[in-house]
Design a protein around this motif. Structure first.
Motif, short mmCIF file in Angstrom:
data_model
loop_
_atom_site.label_atom_id
_atom_site.label_comp_id
_atom_site.label_asym_id
_atom_site.label_seq_id
_atom_site.Cartn_x
_atom_site.Cartn_y
_atom_site.Cartn_z
N GLY A 23 3.79 7.85 13.33
CA GLY A 23 4.31 8.86 12.41
C GLY A 23 5.05 9.97 13.14
N VAL A 24 4.55 10.36 14.31
CA VAL A 24 5.24 11.37 15.13
C VAL A 24 6.58 10.81 15.59
CG1 VAL A 24 5.16 12.62 17.33
CG2 VAL A 24 3.13 12.51 15.87
N LEU A 28 10.19 12.42 14.81
CA LEU A 28 11.12 12.79 15.88
C LEU A 28 12.46 12.10 15.71
CD1 LEU A 28 8.80 12.72 19.02
CD2 LEU A 28 9.94 14.72 18.06
N LYS A 29 12.42 10.83 15.33
CA LYS A 29 13.65 10.08 15.13
C LYS A 29 14.48 10.70 14.01
CE LYS A 29 15.36 5.44 14.23
NZ LYS A 29 15.03 4.11 13.74
N LEU A 54 7.14 2.83 25.18
CA LEU A 54 7.93 1.62 25.38
C LEU A 54 8.62 1.23 24.07
CD1 LEU A 54 8.84 -0.76 27.13
CD2 LEU A 54 6.72 -1.93 26.47
N SER A 55 7.92 1.35 22.96
CA SER A 55 8.51 1.03 21.65
C SER A 55 9.69 1.94 21.35
CB SER A 55 7.47 1.17 20.55
OG SER A 55 6.41 0.28 20.78
N ILE A 56 9.57 3.22 21.72
CA ILE A 56 10.67 4.16 21.50
C ILE A 56 11.86 3.78 22.38
CG2 ILE A 56 11.42 6.56 21.73
CD1 ILE A 56 8.50 7.38 21.07
N ILE A 60 12.38 0.24 18.72
CA ILE A 60 11.72 -0.50 17.65
C ILE A 60 11.57 0.43 16.45
CG2 ILE A 60 9.60 -1.70 16.96
CD1 ILE A 60 9.30 -2.54 19.90
N ASP A 61 11.94 -0.04 15.29
CA ASP A 61 11.93 0.77 14.08
C ASP A 61 10.50 1.20 13.74
OD1 ASP A 61 13.09 1.91 11.67
OD2 ASP A 61 12.12 0.25 10.60
N PRO A 62 10.26 2.50 13.53
CA PRO A 62 8.91 2.94 13.22
C PRO A 62 8.37 2.38 11.90
CG PRO A 62 10.45 4.79 13.12
CD PRO A 62 11.18 3.62 13.66
N ASP A 63 9.24 2.13 10.93
CA ASP A 63 8.77 1.53 9.67
C ASP A 63 8.24 0.11 9.91
OD1 ASP A 63 9.24 3.73 7.99
OD2 ASP A 63 11.37 3.22 7.88
#
Length: 81
Positions: A23-24, A28-29, A54-56, A60-63
C-alpha cells in the motif's frame, strides 16, 4: 552538483505485514510518479522489505501484488494454515 532531490527508501522486514508495504508502494507511485523509478533513487531493506524494494525496482504493478497477496491469504485460510 545536481539540483535534483535524491530519494532513498529503506524498508524493514514485516512478514505478513508486507501487505501494508505494498500500500505504501502504491501511494508513493501515485504521489511521486516516475521519479520513484529514477536511477538516482536508492533502495534498501531486509527480509520482506528487500523483496518489496526488488518489486519496485522491477516496476511490478502494486495492484497485481495486492491481488497475489489476497490469493495467498485466502489459500492460507482455506488450508487452515
Amino acid at each position: 552538483m545536481s539540483n535534483k532531490n535524491n530519494l532513498s527508501l529503506f524498508i524493514a522486514g514485516a512478514g505478513w505485514g508486507t501487505g501494508y508495504y505494498v500500500g505504501v508502494y502504491k501511494a508513493l507511485k501515485e504521489k511521486i510518479g516516475s521519479e520513484l523509478f529514477s536511477e538516482s533513487t536508492k533502495f534498501g531493506g531486509y527480509s520482506a522489505g528487500s523483496l518489496l524494494c526488488l518489486s519496485i525496482i522491477l516496476k511490478i504493478d502494486p495492484d497485481f501484488m495486492i491481488t497475489c497477496l489476497e490469493e495467498i491469504n485466502s489459500l492460507s485460510f482455506s488450508k487452515k494454515i
